[in-house]
Design an enzyme around this catalytic site. Structure first.
Site, PDB file in Angstrom:
ATOM      1  N   ASP A 324      31.008  52.315  83.337  1.00  0.00           N
ATOM      2  CA  ASP A 324      31.373  53.632  82.817  1.00  0.00           C
ATOM      3  C   ASP A 324      32.859  53.910  83.006  1.00  0.00           C
ATOM      4  O   ASP A 324      33.520  53.276  83.820  1.00  0.00           O
ATOM      5  CB  ASP A 324      30.560  54.725  83.508  1.00  0.00           C
ATOM      6  CG  ASP A 324      30.860  54.814  84.998  1.00  0.00           C
ATOM      7  OD1 ASP A 324      30.905  53.748  85.638  1.00  0.00           O
ATOM      8  OD2 ASP A 324      31.071  55.926  85.507  1.00  0.00           O
ATOM      9  N   GLU A 325      33.361  54.875  82.264  1.00  0.00           N
ATOM     10  CA  GLU A 325      34.692  55.454  82.449  1.00  0.00           C
ATOM     11  C   GLU A 325      35.766  54.375  82.665  1.00  0.00           C
ATOM     12  O   GLU A 325      36.448  54.346  83.679  1.00  0.00           O
ATOM     13  CB  GLU A 325      34.671  56.444  83.617  1.00  0.00           C
ATOM     14  CG  GLU A 325      33.746  57.619  83.353  1.00  0.00           C
ATOM     15  CD  GLU A 325      33.677  58.602  84.517  1.00  0.00           C
ATOM     16  OE1 GLU A 325      33.497  59.804  84.278  1.00  0.00           O
ATOM     17  OE2 GLU A 325      33.795  58.156  85.679  1.00  0.00           O
TER      18      GLU A 325
END
Length: 757
Positions: A324-325
C-alpha cells in the site's frame, strides 16, 4: 427417618421447584452469538470436585479451561481420565465441520465436541462466558455453533509503537475469547523494523530505533520529543508468540512491508533505495517518497532472504507483503527503475509496482506460501494468486472478487479501530481521526450486494485493524480495541440472520465480567450513553435517540446543564425544534453525551444543491447543511459535506420574504486528509430565483503548511435585506500544494451548517 409433615413436604417441593425455576430462568449470553441454543429444565453445578476429562489430543485445551475456571470461580478442576459424572468432557468428533463445535450442559456433565483442538477451544470460550455470567450453577443447554466466515482477523501495528511480548499474548487472549482466528502482526514500517533477521543485523541495530517521535498530529505538528525510541522482537520471542497463539486457536500472519513504508530498512541498508541515501528512520507518520528500488536486483535478493527467515518462524499459509501507499516519485527519477520498465515492457510505474509484487508472489508461491496485500496491489495488474485486503472502502474487494480472487474485507470507515469511537473527542485520548462507533462496526455487512452469490464466495472474511501512531501504551490499545472487537466478532462469526443490535447490547453488558477478569482497559461509552441525532424533515426538527447497555435509567437535560438525579428520564426519542444543548448520562452529575443544536432562519428550509459533492459523507442519506446540527472534528460523523470537484454552490428557499443580515458557514481543516479551508465565500439573494444580487463576499486566509486542524465559522455580513432565496458559493482551494503528501491532487473543502441570521 425424620417425620415429614404434609406442610413441610409441600414447602420442600415448592423450594425445589423455585430453585430449578430460578436456574432455568437464567439465559446464556455469548459473544459472538451462536448458531442455535436450546434450553432444558435443569442446571449443572460446577464444584471443586468436578473434573475435566479430555481426549489425549486435547490436553492443552483442557489446561486452558482449568485456568478459565480458576480465574472465575477460584478453584481448578482436576484433569482425570475417569468416566465419573460431575465432569466436563472434551471430545474430538471428526464428523463435525471445520471450526464447528457442540456444547451440551446436562445436570451431571458438560460435553464439548469439535473436529479438532481449535473447534473444541471455541466451545470452551463459550463455556467460559457462561460460567462468568452464571458462576457455579449453569443452565442446561445444547449449543450448536459454527462460523460464518473462515477468516476472522485482527491486526496490530508494532512499527509505530511496539509492545512487550506479555501484552502481545494478552492481545491474543482477547482475540481467542471472541473466536477471532487470525492475528495479523504488522512488523515493519517507516518508523521501525521490529523483527530480528539474522542475515541482516542492521535492520534492528539501526532500523529498530528512531531519534524521536512527532508530538501531536503529524499533519499539523513540527515538534518532536527528541527521545530515542525503538526495540524489536527476537526470533525466539516470535516463536514464543506464534506458539502461544496456536494454542489459543489463532494463526499468526506476519506483514513485511514492500515496496513502500520501507524507511527503516533503507536507513539500515541505503543501497536498497533509488538515491542511495542517506536515509533516516521516520520520526513522524504518513507516506514517504523513499521506497525500495524496483530496478535494483539487490532489492529482490534482500527481500527473498528476509522472507526466507520469516517463513521459518511463521507456519501460516499466508505472508502479508503490504503493497500500500507506495509513491512513484523516486521510481520516475531512477535510471534503474526506468530501465526495468523498458526491459520488462511495462507501461508505467504502476505496472512496475505490479511487477515488483508479482515477483515477490512467485517467490512465496515457490515456498508453498500464499500472499496477501492491501488493495493497492490491484493497481497495474493483480498478482495471479494474491488475496486482497480491501481497506480503501469496498471497491477494491469488489473488483478482486469479480476477478475471482480471495478477499478479506477491512474497510477503514467500519473496522479501523484507530478512529475515535465517540463524537465528543474533547475527553478522548489523541487519535488519528475519523469516527467509528461500536454500532457502526456491528452494522457493517461484509458481503456487498453488488456481487452475485457466486462472487460473494470469494469474500473469505473480515478483519479489524489497530494502527498505533497515537497508541503508545498497551492500555491505550485495549481502550481503542475493546469492545469494538466484540462487534467485529459477531460480523465475522454469527450468521447474518442471527444478528440483532438490541440483543447484542444486552450480551455486551454480560461479557464485561470477563473483561474485568482479564484486567482490560476497555472503553465504556456504550455502557454509559450513546446517542444518534437525526434530522426529520417531516417534523422540521431533530430527533435524538439515546441508548445504553446499562440497566440504569438515562438522565438528560436540554438546557446545557449537567444531568443529575432530578433530571428527566429518557423513555422515547426526543424531538428538538429549538436552539439547545442536549446532555445525557446514566451517572448523575457527569455528562457523557453532548450535542449542540442551532436553529436559525434557514433551518429545515428547502435546499437545492447546484454542484456535486461526495455522498460518502452523507451518513443518513441527506444533505446536512441546514439541519441545525453542528459538525465536530470527526469529519465522517454525517454532519459534514465534502467536495473536491470545483466550487460548491446551493440555494436555500426561506419559503417567504425574510429579513437577513449575515450568513455563517462552518468549515473544517484536516491537513493530513487533504481537507483545506476554502478560498472565499460569496452570498447572493433573489426574490424570484431568477435574478440574483451579490450582497456579500469574504476572501479567506490561504491554508498554509503551518495551518492547524480545526473548525472555523466564517461570517459574511451585509446590510439588512428582505429576500426569499439565498445562493451560497464556497470556492474550492484547488490543487494541493507541493509540500503536501498528496501534492497535485484536488483539495477537499468540508462545510457543515449554513447558518442564516
Amino acid at each position: 427417618m425424620r417425620h415429614i409433615t404434609p406442610f413441610l413436604w409441600m414447602s420442600m417441593l415448592f423450594l425445589s421447584f423455585a430453585c430449578t425455576k430460578k436456574q432455568t430462568d437464567k439465559k446464556v449470553n455469548i459473544i459472538p452469538e451462536p448458531l442455535s441454543i436450546q434450553y432444558q429444565e435443569d442446571f449443572f453445578t460446577l464444584t471443586p470436585t468436578s473434573v475435566i476429562y479430555a481426549d489425549a489430543k486435547l490436553k492443552s485445551e483442557a489446561i486452558l479451561l482449568q485456568g478459565f475456571v480458576q480465574s472465575t470461580l477460584g478453584f481448578s478442576p482436576k484433569l482425570e481420565s475417569s468416566e465419573k459424572t460431575d465432569k466436563i468432557e472434551l471430545k474430538i468428533n471428526k464428523d463435525l465441520k471445520e471450526e464447528e463445535y457442540l456444547l451440551s450442559i446436562s445436570n451431571d456433565k458438560i460435553l464439548i465436541e469439535g473436529k479438532d483442538g481449535r473447534s473444541v477451544l471455541w466451545g470452551i470460550q463459550s463455556l467460559r462466558q457462561i460460567i462468568s455470567e452464571n458462576e457455579d450453577q449453569l443452565p442446561c443447554v445444547t449449543i450448536k455453533d459454527q462460523p460464518r466466515f473462515r477468516y476472522r482477523g485482527m491486526h496490530l501495528d508494532v512499527g509505530r509503537h511496539m509492545f512487550p511480548v506479555a501484552f502481545i499474548k494478552k492481545y491474543i487472549d482477547v482475540l481467542s475469547l471472541h473466536k477471532i482466528n487470525t492475528f495479523h502482526w504488522h512488523l515493519t514500517e517507516d518508523q521501525g523494523w521490529r523483527i530480528e533477521i539474522k542475515k541482516y543485523p542492521k535492520l534492528t541495530e539501526i532500523g529498530g530505533f528512531r531519534k524521536g517521535t512527532v508530538v501531536g498530529h503529524h499533519g499539523s505538528s513540527k515538534q518532536f520529543d527528541g527521545q530515542r525510541y525503538g526495540g524489536f522482537y527476537t526470533q525466539e520471542e516470535v516463536k514464543e508468540v506464534v506458539k502461544y497463539a496456536q494454542e489459543r486457536g489463532i494463526e499468526t500472519i506476519p506483514e513485511i512491508e514492500l515496496p513502500g513504508h520501507a524507511l527503516a530498512a533503507l536507513a539500515s541498508y541505503p543501497q536498497l533505495g533509488c538515491s542511495g541515501g542517506p536515509y533516516e528512520v521516520a520520526q513522524t507518520f504518513g507516506v514517504f517518497e523513499d521506497v525500495y528500488c524496483a530496478g535494483n536486483e539487490e532489492t529482490f535478493h534482500f527481500l527473498e532472504d528476509v522472507l526466507e527467515e520469516v517463513m521459518t518462524l511463521f507456519p501460516s499459509n499466508y505472508i502479508h507483503i503490504g503493497g500500500d501507499e507506495c509513491p512513484k516519485t523516486q521510481w520516475k527519477k531512477c535510471p534503474k527503475c526506468q530501465k526495468r520498465i523498458r526491459d520488462e515492457k511495462l507501461k508505467d510505474e504502476h505496472e512496475l509496482q505490479s511487477y515488483f509484487v508479482q515477483r515477490i508472489e512467485k517467490y512465496l508461491n515457490s515456498k508453498g506460501k500464499r500472499m496477501i496485500g492491501w488493495d493497492e496491489i490491484l493497481e497495474g495488474g493483480l498478482a495471479p494468486n494474491a488475496t486482497v485486503m480491501s481497506w480503501r472502502g469496498t471497491e477494491g474487494g469488489i473488483a478482486a472478487a469479480k476477478a475471482h480472487h480471495e478477499v478479506i474485507m477491512t474497510p477503514g470507515d467500519h473496522v479501523y479501530f484507530d478512529h475515535y469511537q465517540t463524537e465528543d473527542i474533547s475527553n478522548e485520548p489523541l487519535q488519528v481521526g475519523g469516527y467509528t462507533s461500536v454500532k457502526e462496526v456491528y452494522d457493517y455487512e461484509p458481503l456487498p450486494s453488488s456481487l452475485s452469490k457466486e462472487e460473494q464466495k470469494y469474500i473469505i472474511g473480515v478483519q479489524g485493524n489497530v494502527w498505533t501512531e497515537y497508541m503508545k501504551t498497551p492500555e491505550k490499545v485495549e481502550y481503542m480495541m475493546v469492545p469494538r472487537v466484540a462487534a467485529l466478532s459477531e460480523i465475522a462469526w454469527t450468521a447474518a440472520d442471527n444478528k440483532d443490535w438490541k440483543n447484542f447490547k444486552s450480551r455486551l453488558n454480560d461479557i464485561r465480567k470477563v473483561y474485568d477478569q482479564m484486567d482490560l482497559n476497555y472503553a465504556k461509552h456504550l455502557y454509559n450513553v450513546l446517542g444518534e441525532v437525526k434530522a426529520d424533515t417531516s417534523l422540521k426538527a431533530l430527533v435524538a435517540t439515546l441508548e445504553t447497555t446499562s440497566d440504569q435509567p438515562i438522565l438528560y437535560t436540554l438546557d446545557g446543564s449537567v444531568p443529575n438525579e432530578n433530571s428527566q428520564v429518557y423513555s422515547k426519542p426526543i424531538v428538538i425544534n429549538q436552539t439547545t444543548t442536549l446532555k445525557a448520562t446514566v451517572t448523575p452529575n457527569t455528562a457523557y453525551l453532548k450535542r449542540e443544536i442551532n436553529f436559525h432562519k434557514a433551518a429545515f428550509k428547502p435546499l437545492e444543491l447546484l454542484s456535486s459533492t461526495s455522498n460518502t459523507y452523507f451518513k443518513y442519506g441527506k444533505t446536512p447543511l441546514n439541519d441545525g446540527l453542528r459538525g465536530s472534528l470527526i469529519y465522517n460523523s454525517g454532519a459534514w459535506v465534502g467536495f473536491n470537484q470545483g466550487d460548491f454552490s446551493c440555494v436555500i428557499d426561506l419559503e417567504k420574504n425574510t429579513e437577513i443580515a449575515k450568513v455563517r458557514v462552518g468549515t473544517l481543516i484536516k491537513m493530513k486528509k487533504g481537507v483545506f479551508g476554502p478560498k472565499a465565500i460569496e452570498i447572493y439573494v433573489s426574490d424570484d430565483q431568477n435574478d440574483y444580487q451579490k450582497v456579500g463576499e469574504k476572501v479567506l486566509p490561504m491554508t498554509i503548511q503551518e495551518t492547524a486542524d480545526g473548525i472555523t465559522d466564517y461570517e459574511v455580513k451585509f446590510d439588512k435585506i428582505v429576500s426569499r432565496y439565498i445562493k451560497v458559493i464556497v470556492k474550492n482551494y484547488g490543487k494541493l500544494p507541493k509540500w503536501h503528501n498528496d501534492s497535485g491532487k484536488q483539495a477537499y473543502v468540508f462545510i457543515d451548517e449554513i447558518i442564516v441570521e
